[in-house]
Design an enzyme around this catalytic site. Structure first.
Site, mmCIF file in Angstrom:
data_model
loop_
_atom_site.group_PDB
_atom_site.id
_atom_site.type_symbol
_atom_site.label_atom_id
_atom_site.label_comp_id
_atom_site.label_asym_id
_atom_site.label_seq_id
_atom_site.Cartn_x
_atom_site.Cartn_y
_atom_site.Cartn_z
ATOM 1 N N GLY A 8 0.825 -1.203 0.000
ATOM 2 C CA GLY A 8 0.000 0.000 0.000
ATOM 3 C C GLY A 8 0.851 1.242 0.000
ATOM 4 O O GLY A 8 2.020 1.213 -0.386
ATOM 5 N N CYS A 9 0.277 2.339 0.440
ATOM 6 C CA CYS A 9 0.960 3.632 0.463
ATOM 7 C C CYS A 9 2.315 3.496 1.149
ATOM 8 O O CYS A 9 2.397 3.113 2.310
ATOM 9 C CB CYS A 9 0.096 4.672 1.181
ATOM 10 S SG CYS A 9 0.894 6.267 1.360
#
Length: 175
Positions: free
Chosen positions: A15-16
């Protein structure tokens, strides 16, 4: 920076990359983590930028590449932490962040890492999550460092965005 001769590299997408870097540094600094960089991997575009990766058209994932001392922390321990700090069951998604750039992936650098990644993935699937996993185990291709302002982002921007899916989950030790 002078690194020990035994230094190894591990690359994870979860993810981020801001939260991924922040959690890995918080947990492993002083415990085998020698350096960490956020960047892009897994796509087919040379010299990707944050804007191009966020468009979803490059094939790249936001990722973290760590350099570590295997005599202080094992690759398996890094893998277990990777599975504890994000949701590996969602395809191309971590919380509100959606797109292939937010996929869950382990980018292995050699046969030993591939074997370990597959073994740990099998264990966490059966023992921890007990459902299908979205995590890909794929060869590491070319790495591209993210722009400087993304490095140590949450340290430099304490009120910055942090994906709600990035927190340490508690599980029993793997058998």
């Amino acid at each position: 920076m002078s690194l020990p001769e035994t230094t190894e590299k591990a690359t994870f997408a979860a993810g981020c990359f801001w939260g991924v870097e922040h959690l890995f540094r918080k947990h492993f600094t002083g415990k085998g983590l020698l350096d960490a960089r956020v960047g892009y991997i897994g796509g087919d575009t040379a010299h990707p930028t944050y804007r191009s990766v966020c468009s979803g058209t490059t094939g790249h994932a936001e990722a973290l590449q760590v350099l570590y001392n295997p005599s202080e922390v094992t690759y398996e321990k890094l893998l277990e932490f990777f599975f504890q700090m994000h949701d590996p069951t969602t395809v191309d998604r971590q919380g509100p962040d959606v797109g292939s750039q937010y996929r869950s992936a382990i980018f292995f650098h050699n046969d030993k890492q591939e074997e370990a990644a597959k073994a740990v993935l099998e264990k966490v699937t059966k023992q921890w999550y007990k459902t299908d996993m979205a995590t890909q185990v794929i060869p590491a291709g070319e790495w591209w460092d993210a722009e400087d302002y993304h490095q140590l982002y949450l340290d430099n921007n304490p009120g910055g965005y942090e994906c709600p899916s990035h927190y340490l989950r508690t599980f029993p030790p793997l058998a």
